[in-house]
Design a protein around this motif. Sequence first.
Motif, PDB file in Angstrom:
ATOM      1  N   SER A 126       0.865  -1.207   0.141  1.00 41.73           N
ATOM      2  CA  SER A 126      -0.421   0.090   0.047  1.00 41.73           C
ATOM      3  C   SER A 126       1.176   1.471  -0.220  1.00 41.73           C
ATOM      4  O   SER A 126       0.240   2.415  -0.171  1.00 41.73           O
ATOM      5  CB  SER A 126      -1.373  -0.157   1.204  1.00 41.73           C
ATOM      6  OG  SER A 126      -0.565  -0.280   2.497  1.00 41.73           O
ATOM      7  N   GLU A 127       2.107   1.359  -0.124  1.00 39.79           N
ATOM      8  CA  GLU A 127       3.088   2.132   0.310  1.00 39.79           C
ATOM      9  C   GLU A 127       3.674   2.227  -1.289  1.00 39.79           C
ATOM     10  O   GLU A 127       4.213   1.619  -1.916  1.00 39.79           O
ATOM     11  CB  GLU A 127       4.183   2.218   1.423  1.00 39.79           C
ATOM     12  CG  GLU A 127       3.835   1.999   2.377  1.00 39.79           C
ATOM     13  CD  GLU A 127       4.280   2.046   3.824  1.00 39.79           C
ATOM     14  OE1 GLU A 127       4.540   2.810   5.059  1.00 39.79           O
ATOM     15  OE2 GLU A 127       5.334   1.606   4.010  1.00 39.79           O
ATOM     16  N   PRO A 128       4.216   3.024  -1.456  1.00 36.53           N
ATOM     17  CA  PRO A 128       5.638   3.618  -2.429  1.00 36.53           C
ATOM     18  C   PRO A 128       6.448   2.570  -2.289  1.00 36.53           C
ATOM     19  O   PRO A 128       7.025   2.512  -1.287  1.00 36.53           O
ATOM     20  CB  PRO A 128       5.679   5.085  -2.554  1.00 36.53           C
ATOM     21  CG  PRO A 128       4.362   6.336  -2.256  1.00 36.53           C
ATOM     22  CD  PRO A 128       3.921   4.625  -0.764  1.00 36.53           C
ATOM     23  N   SER A 129       7.318   1.755  -3.128  1.00 35.90           N
ATOM     24  CA  SER A 129       8.269   1.881  -3.641  1.00 35.90           C
ATOM     25  C   SER A 129       9.114   2.657  -2.378  1.00 35.90           C
ATOM     26  O   SER A 129       9.421   3.041  -2.938  1.00 35.90           O
ATOM     27  CB  SER A 129       8.546   1.311  -5.054  1.00 35.90           C
ATOM     28  OG  SER A 129       9.126   2.606  -5.613  1.00 35.90           O
ATOM     29  N   MET A 130      10.528   1.549  -2.018  1.00 34.19           N
ATOM     30  CA  MET A 130      11.200   2.207  -0.649  1.00 34.19           C
ATOM     31  C   MET A 130      10.725   2.798   0.237  1.00 34.19           C
ATOM     32  O   MET A 130      11.605   2.891   0.780  1.00 34.19           O
ATOM     33  CB  MET A 130      12.511   3.293  -1.870  1.00 34.19           C
ATOM     34  CG  MET A 130      12.813   2.258  -3.609  1.00 34.19           C
ATOM     35  SD  MET A 130      13.165   0.294  -3.173  1.00 34.19           S
ATOM     36  CE  MET A 130      14.631   0.754  -2.799  1.00 34.19           C
ATOM     37  N   THR A 131       9.470   3.007   0.387  1.00 37.48           N
ATOM     38  CA  THR A 131       9.231   3.455   1.846  1.00 37.48           C
ATOM     39  C   THR A 131       9.969   3.158   3.152  1.00 37.48           C
ATOM     40  O   THR A 131      10.182   3.772   3.928  1.00 37.48           O
ATOM     41  CB  THR A 131       8.183   3.130   1.856  1.00 37.48           C
ATOM     42  OG1 THR A 131       7.567   4.515   0.681  1.00 37.48           O
ATOM     43  CG2 THR A 131       7.369   4.297   3.061  1.00 37.48           C
ATOM     44  N   TRP A 132      10.617   1.994   3.083  1.00 35.27           N
ATOM     45  CA  TRP A 132      10.957   1.213   3.991  1.00 35.27           C
ATOM     46  C   TRP A 132      12.539   1.422   4.418  1.00 35.27           C
ATOM     47  O   TRP A 132      12.394   1.027   5.516  1.00 35.27           O
ATOM     48  CB  TRP A 132      11.005  -0.464   3.697  1.00 35.27           C
ATOM     49  CG  TRP A 132      11.655  -0.926   2.907  1.00 35.27           C
ATOM     50  CD1 TRP A 132      11.346  -1.263   1.433  1.00 35.27           C
ATOM     51  CD2 TRP A 132      13.056  -1.679   2.048  1.00 35.27           C
ATOM     52  NE1 TRP A 132      11.980  -1.221   0.367  1.00 35.27           N
ATOM     53  CE2 TRP A 132      13.634  -1.870   0.877  1.00 35.27           C
ATOM     54  CE3 TRP A 132      14.116  -1.605   3.600  1.00 35.27           C
ATOM     55  CZ2 TRP A 132      14.644  -1.769   0.592  1.00 35.27           C
ATOM     56  CZ3 TRP A 132      15.139  -2.055   2.707  1.00 35.27           C
ATOM     57  CH2 TRP A 132      15.189  -2.332   1.438  1.00 35.27           C
ATOM     58  N   MET A 133      13.265   1.890   3.114  1.00 35.85           N
ATOM     59  CA  MET A 133      14.454   2.353   2.869  1.00 35.85           C
ATOM     60  C   MET A 133      14.246   3.607   3.910  1.00 35.85           C
ATOM     61  O   MET A 133      15.578   4.051   4.055  1.00 35.85           O
ATOM     62  CB  MET A 133      14.900   2.694   2.025  1.00 35.85           C
ATOM     63  CG  MET A 133      15.822   1.270   1.204  1.00 35.85           C
ATOM     64  SD  MET A 133      16.570   1.144   0.007  1.00 35.85           S
ATOM     65  CE  MET A 133      18.263   2.076   0.306  1.00 35.85           C
ATOM     66  N   THR A 134      13.343   4.391   3.792  1.00 33.57           N
ATOM     67  CA  THR A 134      13.293   6.237   4.797  1.00 33.57           C
ATOM     68  C   THR A 134      12.996   5.933   6.137  1.00 33.57           C
ATOM     69  O   THR A 134      13.451   6.921   6.708  1.00 33.57           O
ATOM     70  CB  THR A 134      12.298   6.971   3.994  1.00 33.57           C
ATOM     71  OG1 THR A 134      11.085   6.481   3.753  1.00 33.57           O
ATOM     72  CG2 THR A 134      11.870   6.774   2.057  1.00 33.57           C
ATOM     73  N   ARG A 135      12.789   4.907   6.593  1.00 34.32           N
ATOM     74  CA  ARG A 135      13.153   4.801   7.650  1.00 34.32           C
ATOM     75  C   ARG A 135      14.208   4.489   8.752  1.00 34.32           C
ATOM     76  O   ARG A 135      14.719   3.515   7.825  1.00 34.32           O
ATOM     77  CB  ARG A 135      11.645   3.554   8.488  1.00 34.32           C
ATOM     78  CG  ARG A 135      10.312   3.862   7.338  1.00 34.32           C
ATOM     79  CD  ARG A 135       9.203   3.192   7.990  1.00 34.32           C
ATOM     80  NE  ARG A 135       7.819   3.075   7.967  1.00 34.32           N
ATOM     81  CZ  ARG A 135       7.060   2.842   6.847  1.00 34.32           C
ATOM     82  NH1 ARG A 135       7.732   1.484   6.208  1.00 34.32           N
ATOM     83  NH2 ARG A 135       6.079   3.171   6.310  1.00 34.32           N
ATOM     84  N   PRO A 136      14.375   4.986   9.833  1.00 34.17           N
ATOM     85  CA  PRO A 136      15.600   4.435  10.713  1.00 34.17           C
ATOM     86  C   PRO A 136      15.363   3.864  10.508  1.00 34.17           C
ATOM     87  O   PRO A 136      14.669   1.959  10.778  1.00 34.17           O
ATOM     88  CB  PRO A 136      15.143   5.346  11.903  1.00 34.17           C
ATOM     89  CG  PRO A 136      14.567   5.981  11.625  1.00 34.17           C
ATOM     90  CD  PRO A 136      13.128   6.134  10.588  1.00 34.17           C
ATOM     91  N   GLY A 137      16.843   2.830  10.753  1.00 29.17           N
ATOM     92  CA  GLY A 137      17.835   1.307  11.182  1.00 29.17           C
ATOM     93  C   GLY A 137      17.484   0.786  12.170  1.00 29.17           C
ATOM     94  O   GLY A 137      17.099   1.911  13.628  1.00 29.17           O
ATOM     95  N   ARG A 138      17.322  -0.443  12.583  1.00 31.27           N
ATOM     96  CA  ARG A 138      17.852  -0.822  14.024  1.00 31.27           C
ATOM     97  C   ARG A 138      18.917  -0.064  14.783  1.00 31.27           C
ATOM     98  O   ARG A 138      19.740   0.441  14.042  1.00 31.27           O
ATOM     99  CB  ARG A 138      17.757  -2.376  13.936  1.00 31.27           C
ATOM    100  CG  ARG A 138      16.747  -3.040  13.490  1.00 31.27           C
ATOM    101  CD  ARG A 138      16.592  -4.643  14.133  1.00 31.27           C
ATOM    102  NE  ARG A 138      18.099  -5.226  13.737  1.00 31.27           N
ATOM    103  CZ  ARG A 138      18.565  -5.945  13.347  1.00 31.27           C
ATOM    104  NH1 ARG A 138      18.627  -5.774  11.551  1.00 31.27           N
ATOM    105  NH2 ARG A 138      19.679  -5.804  12.935  1.00 31.27           N
TER     106      ARG A 138
END
Length: 232
Positions: A126-138
């Motif tokens: 449901s999100e634009p591609s690569m959205t997961w890469m814009t979030r902070p890492g662990r």
Amino acid sequence: MALTPSETEAVASETAETNSPRRVGRVVLLLAALVVVALIAVGAFAAGRLSTLDNPTPSANSAEAGFARDMQVHHIQGVEMAMIVRDLTDDPAVRLLAYDIATTQGQQAGQLYGWLTEWQLSQLGSEPSMTWMTRPGRSDTGHEHASTHVAGAPMPGLATDAQMAELKAASGVDAERIFLTLMIAHHKGAIEMAQAVLDRADNTSVLGFANAVMLSQTSEIKLMQDMLAERA
């Protein structure tokens, strides 16, 4: 990645027809490199499968799910480029490399599709591609900051329509140069995505997959850089 009997026979025949020691040596080096890469990938995949019972199912907008969706798209283009250049060149080393890239990335794309199905998640999201890469890492990776990548922007290393058209219109050594240049950038983009998911994911199968991508594609980048230098 094992070659079929017909592919092995074809490569052997093409290699025997050339009198260039450089080409013969390159084919031997490629075969050795592909064996090592296959062993690494198989080991990482096996380790990941054994640990799935201890993994919680990733959520729809998790790094694991986003990576599985986006890397499928990335790999599918890699397969397309590899199959294009196999029809545009008679060079046995380039054809063997292209065959390995096509079969390896095709299998891995299927594996990513299978994970999303197993997790009962949408292949599109449901999100634009690569959205997961814009979030902070662990916090335990030392890469807590968000990526500079923009959600919905082209994936790193993805060839443009114009670049794909240029490859399709070329032939012989020109096609080899274009392919190697594009595939080096493509591999670097895949490594960037693999590193990003290593910094954000918890699923051990995905972590093993990402590590295998980084190891194999780093090795292939060096190989392709050498091949490109020979065609300068």
